[in-house]
Design a protein around this motif. Structure first.
Motif, PDB file in Angstrom:
ATOM      1  N   LYS A   1      -9.782  -1.682   5.167  1.00 21.89           N
ATOM      2  CA  LYS A   1     -10.141  -1.057   3.883  1.00 21.89           C
ATOM      3  C   LYS A   1     -11.530  -1.488   3.434  1.00 21.89           C
ATOM      4  O   LYS A   1     -12.299  -0.677   2.904  1.00 21.89           O
TER       5      LYS A   1
ATOM      6  N   TYR B   1      -5.957   3.752   8.461  1.00 22.49           N
ATOM      7  CA  TYR B   1      -6.099   2.297   8.553  1.00 22.49           C
ATOM      8  C   TYR B   1      -5.261   1.699   9.679  1.00 22.49           C
ATOM      9  O   TYR B   1      -5.304   0.486   9.900  1.00 22.49           O
TER      10      TYR B   1
ATOM     11  N   ASP C   1       0.810  -1.212   0.000  1.00 26.62           N
ATOM     12  CA  ASP C   1       0.000   0.000   0.000  1.00 26.62           C
ATOM     13  C   ASP C   1       0.843   1.261   0.000  1.00 26.62           C
ATOM     14  O   ASP C   1       0.371   2.334  -0.387  1.00 26.62           O
TER      15      ASP C   1
END
Length: 201
Positions: free
Chosen positions: A187, A131, A103
């Motif tokens: 997510k 996150y 990511d």
């Protein structure tokens, strides 16, 4: 799918540039013992496809996007890398669900050695901070770790002796880049609830 439990500390043997891609050859006798053409192996948390094996090493082609969006682009012969084969359905899930899709890239900011463990601070790209939570899971260079403290621009993890001995994090120093994969469950929750809508494509 992986678990973030590193099986072997491998070594880069060769990096062959091919225009906008590269072929990476890595020595890892354990993870190659049952590897065949087309198999997946996570290298520092990046899922790569095996194109050939020979003498305890495997080769994989790395596309331009992967080189640019992960720390694989800075690997050179002699670099240590964390290696993991995909989880089997019958295996225990020792870490957490890891996809092998990076990511973002963070940087080791600081290390605080302790008697039995090190506390490591890692920079966090701003778009990933939502996150990452205290006591949540994050993957650093393919290693499933528990977040100790989550901030807007960084997070900390505690590394036990086994992690220090058997993974690249035992050798990383401030300034070194690391691949980050946040918990995919976070997510999906964001997507399903509509949280952050307008800032996530």
């Amino acid at each position: 799918m992986f678990t973030g439990i590193v099986e072997e500390l491998g070594e880069v043997v060769e990096v062959e540039p091919h225009g906008d891609s590269a072929r990476l050859t890595v020595r890892g006798p354990l993870v190659t013992e049952d590897a065949v053409h087309g198999a997946s192996i996570a290298v520092n948390g990046v899922c790569l496809t095996v194109v050939e094996t020979s003498g305890g090493a495997f080769s994989a082609d790395v596309m331009k996007e992967t080189l640019e969006r992960s720390s694989l682009g800075v690997l050179a012969p002699g670099s240590r890398v964390n290696l993991e084969r995909p989880v089997r359905l019958s295996d225990r899930l020792g870490g957490h669900l890891v996809q092998g899709h990076v990511d973002g890239v963070g940087t080791i900011v600081a290390r605080e050695p302790g008697e039995r463990w090190d506390v490591v601070t890692v920079s966090l790209p701003p778009e990933l901070s939502r996150y990452v939570v205290d006591k949540g899971s994050i993957t650093v260079d393919g290693i499933s770790l528990t977040v100790v403290e989550a901030g807007a621009e960084h997070f900390t993890v505690s590394l036990i002796p086994t992690t220090l001995e058997l993974t690249t994090l035992g050798h990383k120093v401030p300034g070194d880049p690391v691949n980050l994969e946040v918990d995919v469950v976070a997510k999906y929750v964001e997507r399903l609830t509509g949280a952050g809508r307008g800032s996530v494509s």
